[in-house]
Design a protein around this motif. Structure first.
Motif, PDB file in Angstrom:
ATOM      1  N   CYS A  33      -2.603 -11.483  -7.665  1.00  0.00           N
ATOM      2  CA  CYS A  33      -3.421 -10.342  -8.080  1.00  0.00           C
ATOM      3  C   CYS A  33      -4.330  -9.865  -6.948  1.00  0.00           C
TER       4      CYS A  33
ATOM      5  N   LEU B 142      -4.438  -6.148  -5.283  1.00  0.00           N
ATOM      6  CA  LEU B 142      -5.637  -5.313  -5.148  1.00  0.00           C
ATOM      7  C   LEU B 142      -5.781  -4.771  -3.733  1.00  0.00           C
TER       8      LEU B 142
ATOM      9  N   ILE C   7      -3.172  -2.049  -3.274  1.00  0.00           N
ATOM     10  CA  ILE C   7      -3.553  -0.844  -4.020  1.00  0.00           C
ATOM     11  C   ILE C   7      -4.581  -0.036  -3.231  1.00  0.00           C
ATOM     12  N   GLU C   8      -5.558  -0.720  -2.642  1.00  0.00           N
ATOM     13  CA  GLU C   8      -6.577  -0.022  -1.856  1.00  0.00           C
ATOM     14  C   GLU C   8      -5.968   0.620  -0.616  1.00  0.00           C
TER      15      GLU C   8
ATOM     16  N   ARG D 131      -4.124   3.675  -1.707  1.00  0.00           N
ATOM     17  CA  ARG D 131      -5.053   4.765  -2.011  1.00  0.00           C
ATOM     18  C   ARG D 131      -5.569   5.430  -0.740  1.00  0.00           C
TER      19      ARG D 131
ATOM     20  N   LEU E 242      -1.190   4.047  -9.590  1.00  0.00           N
ATOM     21  CA  LEU E 242      -2.048   3.063  -8.919  1.00  0.00           C
ATOM     22  C   LEU E 242      -3.196   2.642  -9.832  1.00  0.00           C
ATOM     23  N   GLN E 243      -3.744   3.600 -10.585  1.00  0.00           N
ATOM     24  CA  GLN E 243      -4.804   3.279 -11.535  1.00  0.00           C
ATOM     25  C   GLN E 243      -4.282   2.352 -12.630  1.00  0.00           C
TER      26      GLN E 243
ATOM     27  N   GLU F  72      -3.834  -1.140 -11.202  1.00  0.00           N
ATOM     28  CA  GLU F  72      -5.120  -1.813 -11.023  1.00  0.00           C
ATOM     29  C   GLU F  72      -5.648  -2.335 -12.359  1.00  0.00           C
ATOM     30  N   GLU F  73      -5.495  -1.568 -13.416  1.00  0.00           N
ATOM     31  CA  GLU F  73      -5.940  -2.015 -14.736  1.00  0.00           C
ATOM     32  C   GLU F  73      -5.156  -3.243 -15.186  1.00  0.00           C
TER      33      GLU F  73
ATOM     34  N   VAL G 242      -3.888  -5.484 -13.190  1.00  0.00           N
ATOM     35  CA  VAL G 242      -4.374  -6.605 -12.373  1.00  0.00           C
ATOM     36  C   VAL G 242      -5.646  -7.180 -12.972  1.00  0.00           C
ATOM     37  N   PHE G 243      -6.574  -6.318 -13.380  1.00  0.00           N
ATOM     38  CA  PHE G 243      -7.823  -6.799 -13.982  1.00  0.00           C
ATOM     39  C   PHE G 243      -7.558  -7.489 -15.322  1.00  0.00           C
TER      40      PHE G 243
END
Length: 264
Positions: free
Chosen positions: A16, A20, A23-24, A27, A237-238, A241-242, A244-245
Motif C-alpha cells: 500500500c 501511495l 499514485i502521487e 498525479r 487515481l482518487q 487512493e481510497e 489503499v486507505f
C-alpha cells in the motif's frame, strides 16, 4: 500464528505504501500534462500545438509510475493472505471442536451427578431396612459422588470455556478481516493495472501526435483525447487512493484484534 499474521499484514502495508508513492507520482505527471494540454483544447495555432506536443514527448519518455507494484507483487501478497486465512480457519475449527468436547463433558457430568444423587437416595432407604448390606456397599456408593466432584474440579481448571469461546469469535473475526483485505487487494490490482494501461495509451497518443505534428487536425484530436483521458485518470487515481486507505484500515483493525485477543 500472531507473528505470521503480523508479517502478512506488513507485506500488505508495504504494498500500500508503494502504491501511495506511485499514485502521487502519477498525479504529478497528470498535473504537468494538464498544464500543457489545457491551453491547447480550444483554438490554437499550429506552432503552439507543435511546441506543446514536443513538451509532452519529453514527459512521455519517463517511466510509467504505475509499473510498481507489479502484478507478481500483488499475487505474492494475495497468496500470503489466502494462506493466513486458511490457517485462521483451521485454528478456529480446532477451538470449536474443543468447545463441543467440553460441552459434551459437562453434560456427562450432569448425568453422573443425577445418578449419584439417586444412588444416595436409594442407599438411605436401604439403611432403614438393610443396615448390614449398606455397610458392605457404602464404599461403592460413594464412588459416583467422588468421581463427579473430581470431574467438576477438572472442568473448572481446564475448560476455560468462556476464554475458548472468545478466542474462537476473535479468530473468526480475524479470518473475515483477512478475507476482506484480500478482496480489496484484488480490486486494487485490477484498478492499478487499468491505470497503467491508460497511461501507456496516453504515451501512444503523444507519439502519434509527434509523428503527425505537421497535421493540425491530428494534433487537435490528440489533445482532445488526452484531455478526456486525463479526467478519467484523475478519477481513477482518487478511487485507487481510497482503496489503499481502506486496506490500511482493515489491516490495522485485524492486527489489533489479533495482538490483544488471540494468543499464538
Amino acid at each position: 500464528l500472531v507473528s505470521d499474521y503480523i508479517q502478512t499484514g506488513l507485506k500488505a502495508s508495504n504494498l500500500c505504501n508503494t502504491l501511495l508513492r506511485t499514485i502521487e507520482q502519477a498525479r504529478c505527471n497528470c498535473r504537468l500534462i494538464k498544464g500543457i494540454v489545457l491551453p491547447c483544447t480550444g483554438e490554437s495555432d499550429c506552432n503552439q500545438l507543435i511546441h506543446a506536443i514536443e513538451q509532452l514527448r519529453c514527459i512521455s519518455q519517463r517511466d510509467n509510475p504505475l509499473s510498481e507494484p507489479t502484478s507478481q507483487q500483488f499475487r505474492t501478497v494475495n497468496d500470503c493472505h489466502r494462506t493466513m486465512h486458511r490457517r485462521l480457519e483451521e485454528k478456529r475449527k480446532s477451538l470449536e471442536n474443543q468447545i463441543r468436547l467440553i460441552n459434551c463433558f459437562k453434560s456427562g457430568c450432569a448425568v453422573l451427578l443425577v445418578a449419584a444423587v439417586a444412588g444416595v437416595s436409594i442407599s438411605a432407604l436401604a439403611i432403614a431396612t438393610h443396615a448390614v448390606i449398606v455397610v458392605a456397599i457404602a464404599p461403592f456408593l460413594s464412588l459416583p459422588i467422588k468421581s463427579a466432584k473430581k470431574a467438576i474440579v477438572s472442568l473448572r481448571r481446564r475448560a476455560h470455556l468462556g476464554v475458548l469461546t472468545r478466542q474462537s469469535a476473535q479468530l473468526d473475526a480475524a479470518a473475515r478481516g483477512t478475507f476482506a483485505v484480500n478482496r480489496v487487494l484484488d480490486t486494487m490490482a485490477c484498478l492499478a493495472t487499468r491505470l497503467h494501461d491508460e497511461m501507456e495509451h496516453n504515451k501512444v497518443l503523444i507519439r502519434f501526435g509527434w509523428q503527425h505534428k505537421e497535421d493540425q487536425f491530428s494534433l487537435e484530436e490528440v489533445f482532445n483525447q488526452l484531455w478526456k483521458s486525463l479526467r478519467k485518470l484523475q478519477q481513477h487515481l482518487q478511487e485507487l487512493e481510497e482503496l489503499v486507505f481502506l486496506c490500511f484500515m482493515l489491516i490495522n483493525k485485524a492486527r489489533n484484534m489479533v495482538v490483544h485477543e488471540i494468543s499464538p
